[in-house]
Motif scaffolding. Structure first.
Motif, PDB file in Angstrom:
ATOM      1  N   GLN A   1       0.827  -1.205   0.000  1.00  0.00           N
ATOM      2  CA  GLN A   1       0.000   0.000   0.000  1.00  0.00           C
ATOM      3  C   GLN A   1       0.862   1.256   0.000  1.00  0.00           C
ATOM      4  O   GLN A   1       0.530   2.238  -0.672  1.00  0.00           O
ATOM      5  N   THR A   2       1.960   1.225   0.732  1.00  0.00           N
ATOM      6  CA  THR A   2       2.861   2.381   0.742  1.00  0.00           C
ATOM      7  C   THR A   2       3.487   2.593  -0.630  1.00  0.00           C
ATOM      8  O   THR A   2       3.648   3.732  -1.081  1.00  0.00           O
ATOM      9  N   ALA A   3       3.837   1.491  -1.304  1.00  0.00           N
ATOM     10  CA  ALA A   3       4.540   1.595  -2.580  1.00  0.00           C
ATOM     11  C   ALA A   3       3.599   1.840  -3.758  1.00  0.00           C
ATOM     12  O   ALA A   3       3.972   2.526  -4.719  1.00  0.00           O
ATOM     13  N   ALA A   4       2.385   1.258  -3.699  1.00  0.00           N
ATOM     14  CA  ALA A   4       1.550   1.277  -4.899  1.00  0.00           C
ATOM     15  C   ALA A   4       0.122   1.724  -4.676  1.00  0.00           C
ATOM     16  O   ALA A   4      -0.654   1.801  -5.628  1.00  0.00           O
ATOM     17  N   GLY A   5      -0.279   1.968  -3.434  1.00  0.00           N
ATOM     18  CA  GLY A   5      -1.628   2.460  -3.191  1.00  0.00           C
ATOM     19  C   GLY A   5      -2.607   1.367  -2.811  1.00  0.00           C
ATOM     20  O   GLY A   5      -2.338   0.174  -2.943  1.00  0.00           O
ATOM     21  N   PRO A   6      -3.802   1.771  -2.345  1.00  0.00           N
ATOM     22  CA  PRO A   6      -4.787   0.829  -1.815  1.00  0.00           C
ATOM     23  C   PRO A   6      -5.360  -0.140  -2.847  1.00  0.00           C
ATOM     24  O   PRO A   6      -5.681  -1.278  -2.532  1.00  0.00           O
TER      25      PRO A   6
ATOM     26  N   MET B   1       7.071 -18.702   6.560  1.00  0.00           N
ATOM     27  CA  MET B   1       8.400 -18.280   6.121  1.00  0.00           C
ATOM     28  C   MET B   1       8.468 -18.162   4.608  1.00  0.00           C
ATOM     29  O   MET B   1       8.958 -17.163   4.062  1.00  0.00           O
ATOM     30  N   LEU B   2       7.972 -19.176   3.900  1.00  0.00           N
ATOM     31  CA  LEU B   2       7.988 -19.126   2.439  1.00  0.00           C
ATOM     32  C   LEU B   2       7.022 -18.058   1.934  1.00  0.00           C
ATOM     33  O   LEU B   2       7.303 -17.388   0.925  1.00  0.00           O
ATOM     34  N   LEU B   3       5.919 -17.879   2.633  1.00  0.00           N
ATOM     35  CA  LEU B   3       4.965 -16.838   2.244  1.00  0.00           C
ATOM     36  C   LEU B   3       5.616 -15.465   2.324  1.00  0.00           C
ATOM     37  O   LEU B   3       5.391 -14.603   1.456  1.00  0.00           O
ATOM     38  N   ARG B   4       6.416 -15.235   3.358  1.00  0.00           N
ATOM     39  CA  ARG B   4       7.104 -13.945   3.476  1.00  0.00           C
ATOM     40  C   ARG B   4       8.103 -13.751   2.334  1.00  0.00           C
ATOM     41  O   ARG B   4       8.238 -12.654   1.787  1.00  0.00           O
ATOM     42  N   LYS B   5       8.814 -14.818   1.980  1.00  0.00           N
ATOM     43  CA  LYS B   5       9.765 -14.717   0.870  1.00  0.00           C
ATOM     44  C   LYS B   5       9.041 -14.411  -0.436  1.00  0.00           C
ATOM     45  O   LYS B   5       9.482 -13.572  -1.228  1.00  0.00           O
ATOM     46  N   LEU B   6       7.930 -15.110  -0.671  1.00  0.00           N
ATOM     47  CA  LEU B   6       7.167 -14.849  -1.891  1.00  0.00           C
ATOM     48  C   LEU B   6       6.583 -13.442  -1.881  1.00  0.00           C
ATOM     49  O   LEU B   6       6.473 -12.796  -2.925  1.00  0.00           O
ATOM     50  N   GLY B   7       6.227 -12.956  -0.697  1.00  0.00           N
ATOM     51  CA  GLY B   7       5.651 -11.633  -0.589  1.00  0.00           C
ATOM     52  C   GLY B   7       6.590 -10.524  -1.007  1.00  0.00           C
ATOM     53  O   GLY B   7       6.138  -9.430  -1.389  1.00  0.00           O
ATOM     54  N   THR B   8       7.902 -10.777  -0.956  1.00  0.00           N
ATOM     55  CA  THR B   8       8.855  -9.752  -1.377  1.00  0.00           C
ATOM     56  C   THR B   8       8.740  -9.452  -2.869  1.00  0.00           C
ATOM     57  O   THR B   8       9.187  -8.399  -3.321  1.00  0.00           O
ATOM     58  N   ARG B   9       8.154 -10.390  -3.631  1.00  0.00           N
ATOM     59  CA  ARG B   9       7.996 -10.168  -5.079  1.00  0.00           C
ATOM     60  C   ARG B   9       6.521 -10.120  -5.474  1.00  0.00           C
ATOM     61  O   ARG B   9       6.174 -10.398  -6.629  1.00  0.00           O
ATOM     62  N   ILE B  10       5.648  -9.760  -4.533  1.00  0.00           N
ATOM     63  CA  ILE B  10       4.217  -9.760  -4.817  1.00  0.00           C
ATOM     64  C   ILE B  10       3.852  -8.782  -5.927  1.00  0.00           C
ATOM     65  O   ILE B  10       2.934  -9.019  -6.715  1.00  0.00           O
ATOM     66  N   LEU B  11       4.600  -7.693  -6.021  1.00  0.00           N
ATOM     67  CA  LEU B  11       4.279  -6.702  -7.050  1.00  0.00           C
ATOM     68  C   LEU B  11       4.483  -7.242  -8.455  1.00  0.00           C
ATOM     69  O   LEU B  11       3.876  -6.752  -9.415  1.00  0.00           O
ATOM     70  N   ASP B  12       5.342  -8.239  -8.602  1.00  0.00           N
ATOM     71  CA  ASP B  12       5.496  -8.873  -9.910  1.00  0.00           C
ATOM     72  C   ASP B  12       4.182  -9.477 -10.385  1.00  0.00           C
ATOM     73  O   ASP B  12       3.944  -9.614 -11.594  1.00  0.00           O
TER      74      ASP B  12
ATOM     75  N   PRO C   1       3.080  -5.436 -12.143  1.00  0.00           N
ATOM     76  CA  PRO C   1       4.409  -5.621 -12.756  1.00  0.00           C
ATOM     77  C   PRO C   1       5.012  -4.345 -13.317  1.00  0.00           C
ATOM     78  O   PRO C   1       6.240  -4.237 -13.422  1.00  0.00           O
ATOM     79  N   ASP C   2       4.174  -3.357 -13.646  1.00  0.00           N
ATOM     80  CA  ASP C   2       4.698  -2.135 -14.241  1.00  0.00           C
ATOM     81  C   ASP C   2       5.514  -1.311 -13.243  1.00  0.00           C
ATOM     82  O   ASP C   2       6.373  -0.511 -13.644  1.00  0.00           O
ATOM     83  N   ILE C   3       5.264  -1.473 -11.947  1.00  0.00           N
ATOM     84  CA  ILE C   3       6.032  -0.711 -10.957  1.00  0.00           C
ATOM     85  C   ILE C   3       6.891  -1.618 -10.079  1.00  0.00           C
ATOM     86  O   ILE C   3       7.513  -1.148  -9.130  1.00  0.00           O
ATOM     87  N   ALA C   4       6.909  -2.911 -10.391  1.00  0.00           N
ATOM     88  CA  ALA C   4       7.589  -3.870  -9.522  1.00  0.00           C
ATOM     89  C   ALA C   4       9.075  -3.586  -9.394  1.00  0.00           C
ATOM     90  O   ALA C   4       9.635  -3.598  -8.290  1.00  0.00           O
ATOM     91  N   ASP C   5       9.733  -3.301 -10.534  1.00  0.00           N
ATOM     92  CA  ASP C   5      11.180  -3.090 -10.485  1.00  0.00           C
ATOM     93  C   ASP C   5      11.543  -1.861  -9.658  1.00  0.00           C
ATOM     94  O   ASP C   5      12.461  -1.899  -8.833  1.00  0.00           O
ATOM     95  N   ALA C   6      10.809  -0.771  -9.881  1.00  0.00           N
ATOM     96  CA  ALA C   6      11.099   0.449  -9.130  1.00  0.00           C
ATOM     97  C   ALA C   6      10.829   0.254  -7.642  1.00  0.00           C
ATOM     98  O   ALA C   6      11.601   0.700  -6.787  1.00  0.00           O
ATOM     99  N   ALA C   7       9.738  -0.453  -7.322  1.00  0.00           N
ATOM    100  CA  ALA C   7       9.421  -0.698  -5.921  1.00  0.00           C
ATOM    101  C   ALA C   7      10.446  -1.616  -5.275  1.00  0.00           C
ATOM    102  O   ALA C   7      10.830  -1.427  -4.112  1.00  0.00           O
TER     103      ALA C   7
END
Length: 416
Positions: A124-129, A149-160, A164-170
């Motif tokens: 939400q901070t990076a991409a909005g509600p 634990m695996l859910l947290r790791k996967l969550g680091t790339r949730i924006l992908d 996806p259009d803002i994932a790299d910048a975020a």
């Protein structure tokens, strides 16, 4: 609610008295799944009640200093457990409605709710509600497949998956923020204990952590079937080996005008007699066997003292296995000579087979390369070492290990 919980309590009590051994395998698994789902649903109820107690100020009204203290007394919890319960109740209360619903349905665990809430707050901070709402749906679906634990790791790339259009910048912004936190939080505390030992605590940044792991991991593996050290002891010894290597390079800055070194003071009679302790320059004492082991591969500086202990004459260093002699030793042994050890020469000390303090000469025929672990092992056990007729070292095991005491060699370093 109280009546409903009382009925649930009765139902659970009936299950406690039931015989699990009588269940068929598919029934056993189904019962386990149901019990886990019920546990998560009860957790949702409990956290909602804790949140309401905290929000109303019930604890303070009843004379407690905080809700955590009140829960400690009421539920007989430890203070850390009570604080975690209050924090988790607040986390669940602030979680999106869909996440609270999934917990109430028993579809996700309390630990997964915390992971999802943290991840959604970051999104939400990076991409909005709007993007955060999409992330909730994906994360709840993943929670049905992956542990926290695996859910947290996967969550680091949730924006992908959801933006996806803002994932790299975020991702870059997140990395920069994490690097800034790591730089801010890095520290190492060295606490001196009363017996000369040190307690190390701290947090390393990613680069320093990688350097430490690269340095000590290869040295932390068991040295062989006779290595009974636990993992923590092996890491301790590996760190000591790294420090010895750093001191051996001679490239560390001077400390007080002298090369970086440890200083142990003992008398010749104590060293030769294997009875007296040594004293570090910090004032702490070392056991006699430790002093003799250190003397195997250390510079010895003889000093003549008067009756009051004042130095009258200090001689030059002698009997150290260095230069051409150490190079010859490396060419012969090629690493730690103890059977089965693969430590390379740079991790090894030069051990006097017949101790120098006992009159042993400093030459190739009276020396053997040993890594730190096996150097200690040789000094503190009944293993012995000698040079065989072909000039290579061989080790005699203690009788309890091999009643025949057949000599053993290290074949790891031999190339012919």
């Amino acid at each position: 609610m109280v009546e409903e919980l009382a009925q649930a309590d009765d139902a659970v009590a009936a299950c406690v008295d039931a015989a699990a051994w009588a269940l068929a395998e598919h029934e056993l698994i189904a019962a386990l799944d149901a019990a886990h789902r019920l546990e998560q649903r009860l957790a949702a109820v409990k956290l909602a009640l804790v949140r309401e107690v905290d929000g109303r100020g019930t604890a303070v009204a009843q004379g407690a200093s905080s809700t955590a203290v009140w829960l400690r007394e009421r539920l007989r919890l430890t203070i850390p457990a009570a604080r975690r319960l209050v924090d988790l109740a607040a986390c669940v209360d602030a979680a999106p409605t869909a996440v609270r619903g999934a917990l109430a349905a028993g579809a996700v665990s309390v630990e997964q709710v915390r992971v999802i809430a943290d991840t959604v707050a970051t999104v939400q901070t990076a991409a909005g509600p709007e993007v955060a709402d999409k992330a909730v749906a994906v994360l709840v679906d993943w929670a049905g497949q992956f542990d926290p634990m695996l859910l947290r790791k996967l969550g680091t790339r949730i924006l992908d998956h959801v933006a996806p259009d803002i994932a790299d910048a975020a991702a870059r912004a997140a990395l920069d923020a994490e690097a800034a936190r790591a730089t801010r939080d890095r520290h190492l505390t060295v606490s001196e204990q009363t017996d000369g030992r040190l307690r190390l605590t701290g947090t390393l940044d990613a680069e320093a952590a990688a350097l430490l792991r690269a340095a000590i991991d290869p040295l932390s593996a068991p040295a062989g079937p006779d290595d009974h050290r636990c993992a923590g002891q092996r890491r301790h010894d590996a760190l000591a080996d790294v420090c010895r290597l750093a001191l051996r390079t001679g490239e560390l800055p001077e400390h007080g005008g002298d090369p970086a070194q440890i200083v142990v003071t003992t008398s010749y009679d104590a060293l030769a007699g294997q009875l007296g302790a040594g004293t570090l320059d910090t004032g702490f004492h070392l056991a006699p066997e430790t002093v003799r082991r250190l003397a195997c591969d250390a510079a010895i500086l003889p000093a003549v003292l008067n009756s009051t202990g004042q130095p009258l004459d200090v001689g030059r260093q002698r009997r150290l296995i260095t230069g051409p002699l150490r190079r010859a030793l490396v060419l012969r042994d090629r690493g730690c000579a103890f059977p089965g050890c693969d430590r390379p020469p740079r991790w090894c000390d030069a051990h006097h087979i017949h101790h120098w303090a006992d009159g042993g000469p400093t030459n190739l025929n009276n020396a053997v390369l040993l890594c730190g672990h096996h150097h200690r092992h040789l000094h503190h056990t009944d293993w012995t070492v000698r040079l065989a007729a072909d000039g290579y070292p061989e080790f005699i095991p203690p009788a309890w290990l091999d009643p025949d005491q057949l000599p053993r060699r290290n074949h790891y370093h031999r190339r012919t």
